[in-house]
Scaffold this active site. Sequence first.
Site, PDB file in Angstrom:
ATOM      1  N   LYS A 291       0.876  -1.195   0.209  1.00  0.00           N
ATOM      2  CA  LYS A 291      -0.146   0.025  -0.117  1.00  0.00           C
ATOM      3  C   LYS A 291       0.639   1.155   0.141  1.00  0.00           C
ATOM      4  CE  LYS A 291      -3.773  -1.997   2.833  1.00  0.00           C
ATOM      5  NZ  LYS A 291      -5.000  -1.528   1.782  1.00  0.00           N
ATOM      6  N   ARG A 365     -10.573 -11.573   1.669  1.00  0.00           N
ATOM      7  CA  ARG A 365     -11.214 -12.513   1.348  1.00  0.00           C
ATOM      8  C   ARG A 365     -10.496 -13.902   1.151  1.00  0.00           C
ATOM      9  NH1 ARG A 365     -11.655  -9.174  -4.243  1.00  0.00           N
ATOM     10  NH2 ARG A 365     -11.353  -7.769  -2.633  1.00  0.00           N
TER      11      ARG A 365
HETATM   12  N1  BES Z   1      -8.078  -3.790   4.527  1.00  0.00           N
HETATM   13  C1  BES Z   1      -8.117  -3.326   3.141  1.00  0.00           C
HETATM   14  C2  BES Z   1      -9.567  -2.671   2.847  1.00  0.00           C
HETATM   15  C3  BES Z   1      -9.624  -1.306   3.635  1.00  0.00           C
HETATM   16  C4  BES Z   1      -9.428  -0.045   2.961  1.00  0.00           C
HETATM   17  C5  BES Z   1     -10.187  -1.319   4.842  1.00  0.00           C
HETATM   18  C6  BES Z   1      -9.408   1.236   3.518  1.00  0.00           C
HETATM   19  C7  BES Z   1     -10.421  -0.091   5.612  1.00  0.00           C
HETATM   20  C8  BES Z   1      -9.951   1.183   5.110  1.00  0.00           C
HETATM   21  C9  BES Z   1      -8.338  -4.373   2.146  1.00  0.00           C
HETATM   22  O1  BES Z   1      -7.609  -5.672   2.476  1.00  0.00           O
HETATM   23  C10 BES Z   1      -7.688  -3.922   0.753  1.00  0.00           C
HETATM   24  O2  BES Z   1      -6.502  -3.553   0.887  1.00  0.00           O
HETATM   25  N2  BES Z   1      -8.599  -4.203  -0.069  1.00  0.00           N
HETATM   26  C11 BES Z   1      -8.271  -3.862  -1.477  1.00  0.00           C
HETATM   27  C12 BES Z   1      -8.759  -4.521  -2.353  1.00  0.00           C
HETATM   28  C13 BES Z   1      -8.122  -4.487  -4.077  1.00  0.00           C
HETATM   29  C14 BES Z   1      -6.670  -4.671  -3.946  1.00  0.00           C
HETATM   30  C15 BES Z   1      -8.896  -5.237  -4.688  1.00  0.00           C
HETATM   31  C16 BES Z   1      -8.738  -2.255  -1.732  1.00  0.00           C
HETATM   32  O3  BES Z   1      -9.750  -2.053  -1.045  1.00  0.00           O
HETATM   33  O4  BES Z   1      -7.902  -1.426  -2.243  1.00  0.00           O
HETATM   34 ZN    ZN Z   2      -5.682  -5.380   2.059  1.00  0.00          ZN
END
Ligand code: BES
Ligand code: ZN
Length: 514
Positions: A291, A365
């Site tokens: 990230k 997931r």
């Molecule tokens: N934990 C994150 C989602 C999240 C984002 C929670 C902001 C709380 C605040 C999750 O694991 C994630 O990173 N999801 C990705 C999915 C994508 C790679 C398809 C996302 O939301 O960007």
């Molecule tokens: Zn994630």
Amino acid sequence: MKQIIDVKLKTRNVDFSGCKTDVLVVGVFSDAKKLDPVNARLDKKLAGAIGRLIKLGDFKGADKTSAIVYGNEKIGARRVLLVGLGEKDKATVDTIRKATANAAKKSVEIKAKTVALALHNAFGRRFDLSAVGKACGEGTYFGSYIYDEFVTESKDGRLSSLKVEVVDPDLAKLRQLKKGLSAGAVIGRSQSFARTLANRPGNIIYPAKLAAAAQEVARGSKRLSCTVFDKKQLTAKGMGGVLAVGSGSQHEPRFIILKYSPANNKSANKLPLIALVGKAITFDSGGISIKPAANMDEMKLDKTGGIAVLGTMKALAELELPVRVYGIIPSAENLPGGSSYRPGDIINTFSGKTVEVQNTDAEGRIILCDALAYAVKQKCEVVIDIATLTGACMVALGKHMAGLMGNDEELIKQIQKASEDSGEKVWPMPSGDEYAEEMKSKIADLKNIGSRWGGACTAAAFLRQFIGEAKWGHLDIAGMDLIQSASEFSAVGSSGFGVRLLTTYLMNLVDKKK
Ligand code: BES
Ligand code: ZN
Ligand code: ZN
């Protein structure tokens, strides 16, 4: 775990104006033409101080506002705290919950040791008094919550305990309020417990520590048992999803199973066997698909779905509800490193399905699919999962409500009802075949991401493929986990979202069958 402010909640049969207390809390509607009888009596004894405050426009009864009037020798209270309730027609039970939280937060700020709550009085018989009592209990804990366990100096200065009493001169009314208040106190305490666990960062809480916290909760109740799979057992069971996500971290993953077996089996057996499944990524860096640096610290809250399940199991055991429930919490830390899982990897999940990883940041997931398949294998007939799953859900709904998906109309309605009753908001979203289509893989059974659009829906559609015949509800709480800045009724940090919602869902289920 020690609660940071020790809150004691009770009811007291006493006259409003005679009640001795540091703070007497009363409500005022913004569109009331005149003071209600109780406030008018107080005002008379205070020589018109309340009336003058309102007349000057310093306090209008607006939502989110409050004002203090000091007591005199004619009333029992040292202070009267007027809390704004907004427009009368718009008020709901959540208005009372939020006003209570507002009053509790003010009381902590002014270091009041005793509080007499008379907010319910403004509503007469408009709402069920037990529901009002429950909201008072929940609101008191919510508003008085602070998280300062690692702040070394401020401790001596602040309140260590708070005694709150819901007061009313009518004993019959008080009895009904009390029924709800005790449940509300249990739920509120569990929610504060959840907030503290969630607020602890990744160096303090990692999967093994979360498992230890779950075991401690289980030790507190005869009706709860806790089983924890470590890496070796995860390998033996074939939980390839949890293992893959946890493979980059020194802190090994865990799979936590809490089982609640009620005393009253006869009525419990009439209800379906329920699984609550919560995502507990103790820190989500994204892994190899790392990230951006900005606000990455917030990803310590990526464990809050799992913690909401733990908090709910704790409340359930204290309420001794006659319903059979599994709490299933897959937990891992998602970090990049030499042993991390990579984009392109193909994982053997617990269900037997293979998953092609396209983005290691879509890890929720992957751990959840093992947990859902495990719940189905335990013959759970209703499975509700809760997860900080997608940033896309936050883009869609903002930070006001959680996404609600599922495969069963009745279950969705029940969750919506619990949402109304608990003040933790949800909004329905789709997760059907169109979305699942996007995750077809050429080299495995499915891949872990879809197209750019509708990310919350594709994530849910991914999970749906592991649910088999069970009735399924899915709560995407990304955005709901974190309160970004302090408000009149809450501290910053974890919201504990889900504890009130899920516990209320279980309470309603039991109530209906009575
Ligand atoms: N934990 C994150 C989602 C999240 C984002 C929670 C902001 C709380 C605040 C999750 O694991 C994630 O990173 N999801 C990705 C999915 C994508 C790679 C398809 C996302 O939301 O960007
Ligand atoms: Zn994630
Ligand atoms: Zn995540």
